[in-house]
Design a protein around this motif. Structure first.
Motif, PDB file in Angstrom:
ATOM      1  N   ASN A 257      47.548  26.553  54.209  1.00  0.00           N
ATOM      2  CA  ASN A 257      48.323  25.778  53.242  1.00  0.00           C
ATOM      3  C   ASN A 257      47.711  24.388  53.037  1.00  0.00           C
ATOM      4  O   ASN A 257      47.631  23.892  51.917  1.00  0.00           O
ATOM      5  N   PHE A 258      47.266  23.767  54.118  1.00  0.00           N
ATOM      6  CA  PHE A 258      46.690  22.420  54.001  1.00  0.00           C
ATOM      7  C   PHE A 258      45.398  22.462  53.180  1.00  0.00           C
ATOM      8  O   PHE A 258      45.127  21.565  52.380  1.00  0.00           O
ATOM      9  N   MET A 260      44.615  24.529  50.828  1.00  0.00           N
ATOM     10  CA  MET A 260      44.886  24.716  49.402  1.00  0.00           C
ATOM     11  C   MET A 260      45.479  23.449  48.783  1.00  0.00           C
ATOM     12  O   MET A 260      45.570  23.325  47.570  1.00  0.00           O
ATOM     13  N   PHE A 261      45.835  22.507  49.604  1.00  0.00           N
ATOM     14  CA  PHE A 261      46.272  21.203  49.103  1.00  0.00           C
ATOM     15  C   PHE A 261      45.050  20.329  48.798  1.00  0.00           C
ATOM     16  O   PHE A 261      44.805  19.987  47.658  1.00  0.00           O
ATOM     17  N   SER A 262      44.256  20.013  49.817  1.00  0.00           N
ATOM     18  CA  SER A 262      43.226  18.985  49.604  1.00  0.00           C
ATOM     19  C   SER A 262      41.797  19.511  49.693  1.00  0.00           C
ATOM     20  O   SER A 262      40.853  18.736  49.561  1.00  0.00           O
ATOM     21  N   SER A 263      41.622  20.801  49.898  1.00  0.00           N
ATOM     22  CA  SER A 263      40.299  21.409  49.985  1.00  0.00           C
ATOM     23  C   SER A 263      39.296  20.562  50.778  1.00  0.00           C
ATOM     24  O   SER A 263      38.299  20.086  50.248  1.00  0.00           O
ATOM     25  N   PRO A 264      39.569  20.403  52.061  1.00  0.00           N
ATOM     26  CA  PRO A 264      38.686  19.578  52.896  1.00  0.00           C
ATOM     27  C   PRO A 264      37.416  20.326  53.297  1.00  0.00           C
ATOM     28  O   PRO A 264      37.392  21.560  53.304  1.00  0.00           O
ATOM     29  N   GLU A 265      36.404  19.558  53.624  1.00  0.00           N
ATOM     30  CA  GLU A 265      35.162  20.116  54.143  1.00  0.00           C
ATOM     31  C   GLU A 265      35.363  20.682  55.549  1.00  0.00           C
ATOM     32  O   GLU A 265      34.773  21.682  55.931  1.00  0.00           O
ATOM     33  N   ASN A 291      44.734  33.797  54.979  1.00  0.00           N
ATOM     34  CA  ASN A 291      45.775  33.245  54.124  1.00  0.00           C
ATOM     35  C   ASN A 291      45.237  32.332  53.026  1.00  0.00           C
ATOM     36  O   ASN A 291      46.006  31.635  52.367  1.00  0.00           O
ATOM     37  N   LEU A 292      43.921  32.327  52.858  1.00  0.00           N
ATOM     38  CA  LEU A 292      43.308  31.493  51.821  1.00  0.00           C
ATOM     39  C   LEU A 292      42.985  32.314  50.579  1.00  0.00           C
ATOM     40  O   LEU A 292      42.582  33.466  50.687  1.00  0.00           O
ATOM     41  N   LEU A 293      43.102  31.694  49.425  1.00  0.00           N
ATOM     42  CA  LEU A 293      42.552  32.293  48.209  1.00  0.00           C
ATOM     43  C   LEU A 293      41.047  32.486  48.400  1.00  0.00           C
ATOM     44  O   LEU A 293      40.396  31.680  49.072  1.00  0.00           O
ATOM     45  N   ILE A 295      38.506  31.684  46.685  1.00  0.00           N
ATOM     46  CA  ILE A 295      37.626  30.532  46.394  1.00  0.00           C
ATOM     47  C   ILE A 295      37.480  29.562  47.574  1.00  0.00           C
ATOM     48  O   ILE A 295      36.560  28.761  47.587  1.00  0.00           O
ATOM     49  N   TYR A 296      38.374  29.626  48.544  1.00  0.00           N
ATOM     50  CA  TYR A 296      38.293  28.703  49.690  1.00  0.00           C
ATOM     51  C   TYR A 296      37.656  29.345  50.919  1.00  0.00           C
ATOM     52  O   TYR A 296      37.372  28.669  51.901  1.00  0.00           O
ATOM     53  N   ARG A 297      37.467  30.671  50.873  1.00  0.00           N
ATOM     54  CA  ARG A 297      37.093  31.360  52.112  1.00  0.00           C
ATOM     55  C   ARG A 297      35.687  31.033  52.582  1.00  0.00           C
ATOM     56  O   ARG A 297      34.778  30.849  51.787  1.00  0.00           O
ATOM     57  N   LYS A 299      34.388  28.486  53.808  1.00  0.00           N
ATOM     58  CA  LYS A 299      33.861  27.188  53.412  1.00  0.00           C
ATOM     59  C   LYS A 299      34.285  26.080  54.363  1.00  0.00           C
ATOM     60  O   LYS A 299      33.587  25.086  54.497  1.00  0.00           O
TER      61      LYS A 299
ATOM     62  N   VAL B 158      42.840  14.323  43.404  1.00  0.00           N
ATOM     63  CA  VAL B 158      42.313  14.991  44.592  1.00  0.00           C
ATOM     64  C   VAL B 158      41.591  16.254  44.136  1.00  0.00           C
ATOM     65  O   VAL B 158      42.227  17.201  43.669  1.00  0.00           O
ATOM     66  N   HIS B 161      36.474  18.688  48.603  1.00  0.00           N
ATOM     67  CA  HIS B 161      35.022  18.595  48.779  1.00  0.00           C
ATOM     68  C   HIS B 161      34.268  19.477  47.772  1.00  0.00           C
ATOM     69  O   HIS B 161      33.106  19.243  47.486  1.00  0.00           O
ATOM     70  N   ALA B 165      40.598  21.544  45.041  1.00  0.00           N
ATOM     71  CA  ALA B 165      41.860  21.159  45.685  1.00  0.00           C
ATOM     72  C   ALA B 165      43.043  21.423  44.758  1.00  0.00           C
ATOM     73  O   ALA B 165      42.886  21.538  43.546  1.00  0.00           O
ATOM     74  N   LEU B 168      48.550  24.576  44.918  1.00  0.00           N
ATOM     75  CA  LEU B 168      49.800  24.615  45.679  1.00  0.00           C
ATOM     76  C   LEU B 168      50.640  25.847  45.369  1.00  0.00           C
ATOM     77  O   LEU B 168      51.467  26.251  46.186  1.00  0.00           O
ATOM     78  N   THR B 171      50.208  28.344  48.170  1.00  0.00           N
ATOM     79  CA  THR B 171      50.610  28.096  49.555  1.00  0.00           C
ATOM     80  C   THR B 171      51.765  29.039  49.895  1.00  0.00           C
ATOM     81  O   THR B 171      52.573  29.398  49.041  1.00  0.00           O
ATOM     82  N   PHE B 185      49.148  38.020  48.311  1.00  0.00           N
ATOM     83  CA  PHE B 185      49.785  37.194  49.341  1.00  0.00           C
ATOM     84  C   PHE B 185      51.279  37.506  49.409  1.00  0.00           C
ATOM     85  O   PHE B 185      51.904  37.821  48.400  1.00  0.00           O
ATOM     86  N   PHE B 261      52.811  15.897  53.381  1.00  0.00           N
ATOM     87  CA  PHE B 261      51.354  15.802  53.322  1.00  0.00           C
ATOM     88  C   PHE B 261      50.945  14.443  52.748  1.00  0.00           C
ATOM     89  O   PHE B 261      50.341  13.639  53.425  1.00  0.00           O
TER      90      PHE B 261
END
Lengths: 325, 325
Positions: A257-258, A260-265, A291-293, A295-297, A299, B158, B161, B165, B168, B171, B185, B261
């Protein structure tokens, strides 16, 4: 100030805990040159506490010649608000209400100062000296007695409009789930992915399957803590391993969930529970990815902090100084 | 460029949808001076599509004298990546893979351009012309066919990276809950707080209590959509009201997690479901507050977008132009 090179500049880091206040004088690479501590809750008046702190730090300041510059003071404290410079209603400190800490510290030390909460300080520390050096987008999660967090977006700490952003430990991951002992929330991350959470999970698993043998049954329930569960896990104890697997699974759901909020490195984990290593990292990673879409997997790195646990609080607090405008 | 005052500068906003591409020429206050549209998926080659778009926009550009400046082009598109300037694997566009849209547009129009996804564009639009003017920390949630989001922190979008991002809608709010028709999901926000989600909730409630009278029973299941449920709700239909109450409740739980968040000043809701007004706003607010730590309570406004729904996409896209460096 600008004429003194950064290599000759120092920052004071102060970490205010419920029991002890520890401090250090830190250079720009994160070397702690001087360390000290005082008791936090000895003085009824905050001014007396600040005076004792000043007297404790003063000798270390006097040791520096005029070729060095102490650039400022960074403070990590429970409920420390970056914007107001106040500690607001900290439940484990004896001074009630709002404490104008930055104002008091600046007046006594005559140095620019900044305050934030412990978890945000840890994130700034990681960005300045540790695993997140050079990263512009990452999330730091501290897995200790509680679950704290510090979020960095576009290279800046996320404080939110009121200074209170980043209480990810209190986000609800399993609605209607385990009741939190302090907030009363049902199913928050902290109810599972903290030391207390691990202890409760182990006890639940022991009770759920009473006939399953476990090394943990050799101990009183009072003695079961996250460390003991780890010790049993490395001996191959199934209930202990399952305890961390379940903890990692809940953590991974939260991390997804986090992300998908801010897409961190990267997500950087810190604190006692990290000692369980892959007993918690592997299930957390697996559950996050699931649990990720797409596009985020594959990474987002999940990585341990690079700061020594005993130094991290002071380093994090000191790192605020380099961000002072 | 700098010699022409901002009041004389214009921005082109282009919104690429699966069916139509709409565009407008917008001034710095959000007035749309010229509007137009072409069909999106007519051309097999992306270059032909861009050429048609150019020819459609050209007449409006020629009408401006040398006292006006068209400063650039902003584009909102599904899966639009701000960093790469590419549309990446958009399921409802006919061009496969990654489309280097910003490059192609810049080459043809000879104007600086920027791209992001529709929900991020909506957030920039709201910050530039709408309800979020002057806000540095807010979250925009679009409640339409799907659930999109755009997040602003410290006055900046936001993007994360990798530019992705702010998903939501994906999530997980109720683990093990309703299965999403497309991602697979279980229990994501979009499975509940979208038009499809409202429709499914209404059908579930009708089936759960088959003896309860409802205006919705006068329609075929195929005909039930979020608009009809709203129409029945204003007539006092209990199942219709309960449908929006439940939707708002799930949304509020999600919003509470988002607030913990980034601690935004406001959450701005946009899209078709907002037409249900207090049928969804009130339960969302109540449920959000109930799931927040005390330090966040009664601080965060939930407010509707101030942009007209039919203009919002073009306005949002055009707003990217004012952010161009």
């Amino acid at each position: 100030m600008l004429s003194i090179p950064i290599s000759q500049q120092m920052a004071i880091g102060i970490d205010i805990g419920g029991t002890n206040t520890v401090f250090g004088i830190v250079d720009h690479r994160g070397e702690i040159n001087y360390r000290g501590a005082i008791t936090t809750n000895k003085h009824e008046k905050i001014e007396d506490y600040i005076e004792e702190l000043y007297q404790a730090i003063l000798p270390s300041l006097n040791q520096f010649g005029s070729d060095k510059l102490v650039r400022g003071i960074g403070i990590g404290a429970p409920n420390g608000n970056y914007y107001s410079g106040e500690i607001e209603y900290a439940p484990n400190l004896r001074w009630p209400g709002k404490i104008p800490l930055v104002k008091l510290i600046q007046e006594r030390f005559n140095l620019p100062s900044a305050l934030t909460n412990d978890a945000n300080a840890a994130a700034v520390g990681e960005m300045t000296y540790g695993a997140a050096k050079g990263m512009k987008d990452f999330i730091m999660i501290t897995l200790g007695t509680g679950v704290g967090s510090g979020i960095v977006v576009n290279g800046e700490m996320v404080y939110g409009h009121d200074g209170f952003a980043g209480e990810l430990g209190h986000t609800i991951i399993i609605p209607g789930g385990r009741k939190h002992w302090s907030t009363g929330f049902e199913g928050s991350l902290e109810a599972y992915a903290s030391a207390t959470g691990v202890r409760l999970t182990a006890i639940e698993l022991l009770e759920k399957d009473k006939n399953k043998p476990s090394l943990l049954r050799h101990y009183d329930l009072d003695e079961i803590d996250s460390r003991l569960v780890y010790d049993c896990a490395i001996q191959g104890d199934e209930i202990a391993i399952e305890t961390y697997r379940f903890t990692g699974d809940v953590l991974g759901k939260a991390l997804a969930n986090f992300v998908m909020f801010s897409s961190p490195e990267a997500i950087i984990l810190f604190g006692g529970l990290c000692n369980a290593g892959n007993f918690i990292f592997q299930p957390a990673k697996r559950s996050m990815e699931a649990n990720l879409l797409p596009i985020y997997r594959n990474k987002v790195q999940i990585m341990p902090s690079e700061l020594k646990e005993s130094d991290a609080a002071v380093l994090g607090a000191s790192a605020l100084v380099w961000e002072l405008k």
